[in-house]
Motif scaffolding. Structure first.
Motif, short mmCIF file in Angstrom:
data_model
loop_
_atom_site.label_atom_id
_atom_site.label_comp_id
_atom_site.label_asym_id
_atom_site.label_seq_id
_atom_site.Cartn_x
_atom_site.Cartn_y
_atom_site.Cartn_z
N ASP A 1 0.86 -1.19 0.00
CA ASP A 1 0.00 0.00 0.00
C ASP A 1 0.90 1.24 0.00
O ASP A 1 1.67 1.45 0.95
CB ASP A 1 -0.90 -0.02 1.24
N TYR A 2 0.79 2.04 -1.03
CA TYR A 2 1.70 3.17 -1.25
C TYR A 2 1.73 4.14 -0.06
O TYR A 2 2.78 4.39 0.54
CB TYR A 2 1.27 3.90 -2.52
N ILE A 3 0.59 4.71 0.30
CA ILE A 3 0.57 5.74 1.33
C ILE A 3 0.92 5.16 2.70
O ILE A 3 1.70 5.75 3.45
CB ILE A 3 -0.81 6.44 1.36
N THR A 4 0.35 4.01 3.03
CA THR A 4 0.62 3.39 4.33
C THR A 4 2.11 3.09 4.48
O THR A 4 2.71 3.34 5.55
CB THR A 4 -0.19 2.10 4.48
N TYR A 5 2.72 2.56 3.44
CA TYR A 5 4.14 2.19 3.50
C TYR A 5 5.03 3.42 3.63
O TYR A 5 5.93 3.47 4.48
CB TYR A 5 4.52 1.40 2.26
N ILE A 6 4.77 4.42 2.81
CA ILE A 6 5.60 5.63 2.87
C ILE A 6 5.44 6.34 4.20
O ILE A 6 6.42 6.81 4.80
CB ILE A 6 5.27 6.57 1.69
N ASP A 7 4.22 6.42 4.71
CA ASP A 7 4.00 7.05 6.01
C ASP A 7 4.78 6.34 7.12
O ASP A 7 5.30 6.97 8.04
CB ASP A 7 2.50 7.06 6.35
N GLU A 8 4.85 5.01 7.01
CA GLU A 8 5.60 4.24 8.01
C GLU A 8 7.08 4.62 7.98
O GLU A 8 7.69 4.85 9.03
CB GLU A 8 5.43 2.75 7.74
N LEU A 9 7.65 4.71 6.79
CA LEU A 9 9.06 5.09 6.67
C LEU A 9 9.28 6.53 7.13
O LEU A 9 10.28 6.85 7.78
CB LEU A 9 9.54 4.92 5.24
N LEU A 10 8.36 7.42 6.78
CA LEU A 10 8.47 8.82 7.19
C LEU A 10 8.41 8.96 8.71
O LEU A 10 9.07 9.84 9.29
CB LEU A 10 7.37 9.65 6.54
N THR A 11 7.64 8.09 9.35
CA THR A 11 7.55 8.12 10.81
C THR A 11 8.92 7.85 11.45
O THR A 11 9.29 8.47 12.45
CB THR A 11 6.53 7.08 11.31
N TYR A 12 9.68 6.95 10.83
CA TYR A 12 11.00 6.59 11.37
C TYR A 12 11.97 7.78 11.36
O TYR A 12 12.89 7.84 12.18
CB TYR A 12 11.61 5.44 10.58
N ILE A 13 11.78 8.70 10.39
CA ILE A 13 12.69 9.85 10.32
C ILE A 13 12.00 11.14 10.75
O ILE A 13 12.49 12.24 10.48
CB ILE A 13 13.28 10.00 8.90
N ASN A 14 10.82 10.98 11.38
CA ASN A 14 10.07 12.13 11.89
C ASN A 14 9.72 13.13 10.78
O ASN A 14 9.81 14.34 10.97
CB ASN A 14 10.86 12.85 13.00
N ALA A 15 9.31 12.59 9.63
CA ALA A 15 8.96 13.45 8.51
C ALA A 15 7.52 13.26 8.04
O ALA A 15 7.11 13.85 7.05
CB ALA A 15 9.91 13.18 7.34
N LYS A 16 6.74 12.46 8.75
CA LYS A 16 5.34 12.26 8.38
C LYS A 16 4.54 13.51 8.72
O LYS A 16 4.69 14.07 9.82
CB LYS A 16 4.76 11.05 9.12
N PRO A 17 3.70 13.97 7.78
CA PRO A 17 2.88 15.17 8.07
C PRO A 17 2.02 14.95 9.32
O PRO A 17 1.34 13.92 9.44
CB PRO A 17 2.01 15.30 6.82
N LYS A 18 2.04 15.92 10.23
CA LYS A 18 1.27 15.82 11.47
C LYS A 18 -0.06 16.54 11.28
O LYS A 18 -0.17 17.75 11.48
CB LYS A 18 2.07 16.42 12.63
N LEU A 19 -1.07 15.77 10.86
CA LEU A 19 -2.34 16.36 10.47
C LEU A 19 -3.04 17.06 11.63
O LEU A 19 -3.66 18.12 11.43
CB LEU A 19 -3.26 15.28 9.89
#
Length: 469
Positions: free
Chosen positions: A368-386
């Motif tokens: 799943d594109y968005i779910t997977y990328i969000d997971e990786l972004l979480t590891y580097i603290n780069a996921k958008p904080k809605l």
């Protein structure tokens, strides 16, 4: 800490890895076996082997042996990023086509295809209904005498243009749509998607409908195919029963069809011949990698595989996001879980157990594109904080949630933050249609627009509330 990094492959994932290494202050050296593209690039350089140094348990270093102009060289690197992808070895299953050795015409794998002129006034058979096979069949149909497209399992053909002329990926790939899909039972999601796809093209009427409809099958993006079929330029046929000297016989028929050229669009396999199986082993079309990137058993996490994944979305931002996290792991900024935890996660993924919600990603490498990328972004603290964004910048929050999940979102915060990301997100639709609006027409505002915005805002609040819970 890793400093010198060897990057194997100068495709999109290799280029992204070079960029990410430079952003983190590392020294990348890219090896590319072809003569096209490539940080510090070494063209026409074949990587012969990548092996652990004798003190690997302490240093984590690798010895990379390469061949350039028949001269072998060796160098030591602190880390290695393998970016060769999964389209490395053409798969040509000739044994599955009885009589192919007797065929007097021309046959080749789709990787060798360069220009449609070779099809002029020929009778062409394309085997395989993926994106490559379909594109070749359509191109050939403009010059060939006759074109057959043979498919065993069928496929879902979709248009690049969604409702009202919007690009399909910008409408389909949104956080709101993704949340909605993942909240519904798989049979309902599948039924809704099939219904939507068949609204544009009834696949049963065109002989295209997949035999397996419960699992996700890669979409075929082709706007021309239905028109070529309905005008008699492309003929859909089942699998091949037998190949003869100048013809083929399809299954479910005894009629011979004269053929001059056969194109095998039968896909690819992948391997890492320069790596020992004790480092990365390929089985059943996949490798045992944590988050599709890291071997779990290495004493030092200094080797990463980038781009070995098939997301339902763009490969380029997926590879770049993998590289952003991987580089920080190689650098020692981010840490991996204990090997036992990683192995448990890998085994769970290999079992391919359906979740019963959302789309079924049961094929090897699918994600799943968005779910997977969000997971990786979480590891580097780069996921958008809605949630916090909703309080400080509600207009941006609404656009991020309901609008296209474009890569600008991945640069709003964290390492590699881009100051222009917000403006790029807010103006992406303007750029999308700037080139198409050659004739500007004054549009009157819809009275429903204000109500729709209010509804969207309320829906975002509910969604964030559910996520927080």
């Amino acid at each position: 800490m890793a400093k010198r990094v060897a990057i194997v492959g100068a495709g999109v994932s290799g280029l992204a890895s070079i960029k990410c290494c430079l952003e983190e202050g590392l020294e990348p050296t890219c090896f590319e076996r072809s003569d096209d593209l490539g940080g510090l690039w070494r063209f026409t350089t074949k990587v012969c082997s990548v092996t652990k140094c004798s003190d690997f348990t302490v240093s984590g270093q690798w010895e990379v042996v390469t061949m350039h102009e028949e001269k072998q060289e060796s160098a030591i690197f602190d880390a290695v990023m393998v970016c060769t992808g999964f389209l490395t070895n053409p798969y040509l299953p000739l044994d599955s086509f009885p009589g192919i050795n007797a065929f007097k015409g021309q046959y080749f794998h789709s990787r060798q295809y360069k220009h449609p002129d070779i099809f002029k006034d020929k009778r062409v058979l394309v085997i395989g209904m993926g994106n490559s096979g379909t594109d070749i069949a359509v191109e050939a149909s403009h010059l060939a005498e006759k074109v057959f497209l043979s498919t065993t399992g069928g496929g879902w053909v979709i248009s690049r243009i969604f409702d009202s002329g919007y690009p399909w990926d910008m409408v389909f790939m949104t956080r709101f749509q993704n949340m909605l899909r993942n909240s519904l039972p798989t049979p309902i999601v599948t039924w809704l998607m099939v219904r939507k796809i068949n609204n544009w093209l009834n696949h049963a009427n065109y002989g295209l409908i997949p035999e397996e409809r419960t699992q996700l099958k890669e979409f075929v993006l082709n706007d021309e195919l239905p028109g070529r079929i309905i005008t008699g330029k492309v003929f859909i046929r089942p699998s091949i029963k037998e190949v003869k000297e100048n013809s083929v016989i399809f299954n479910n028929t005894s009629k011979e069809e004269p053929i001059d050229i056969i194109v095998f669009a039968t896909g690819y396999t992948f391997a890492f011949p320069f790596l020992d199986e004790s480092v990365v082993k390929v089985e059943d079309g996949q490798a045992s990698l944590y988050k599709y990137i890291f071997p779990a058993h290495l004493q030092k996490p200094t080797l990463a595989i980038i781009g070995l994944i098939k997301p339902l979305g763009s490969m380029i931002p997926t590879g770049e996001t993998q590289a952003r996290w991987a580089v920080r792991v190689l650098k020692g900024v981010n840490k991996l879980p204990p090997p036992s935890v990683m192995i448990e996660k890998i085994n769970a993924r290999r079992e391919n157990k359906p979740s019963w919600f959302g789309l079924c990603y049961c094929k090897a490498l699918q994600s799943d594109y968005i779910t997977y990328i969000d997971e990786l972004l979480t590891y580097i603290n780069a996921k958008p904080k809605l949630f916090s964004m909703l309080l400080t910048d509600p207009h941006l929050a609404l656009t991020v949630f309901f609008g296209p999940c474009s890569p600008y979102q991945f640069r709003l915060t964290g390492p590699g933050k881009w100051e222009g990301a917000r403006n790029a997100i807010m103006t992406q639709w303007d750029r999308t249609f700037k080139v198409t609006k050659g004739r500007v027409v004054q549009e009157s505002p819809s009275p429903f627009e204000s109500f729709l915005k209010l509804f969207s805002f309320l829906a975002l609040l509910v969604a964030i509330f559910l996520i927080v819970l």
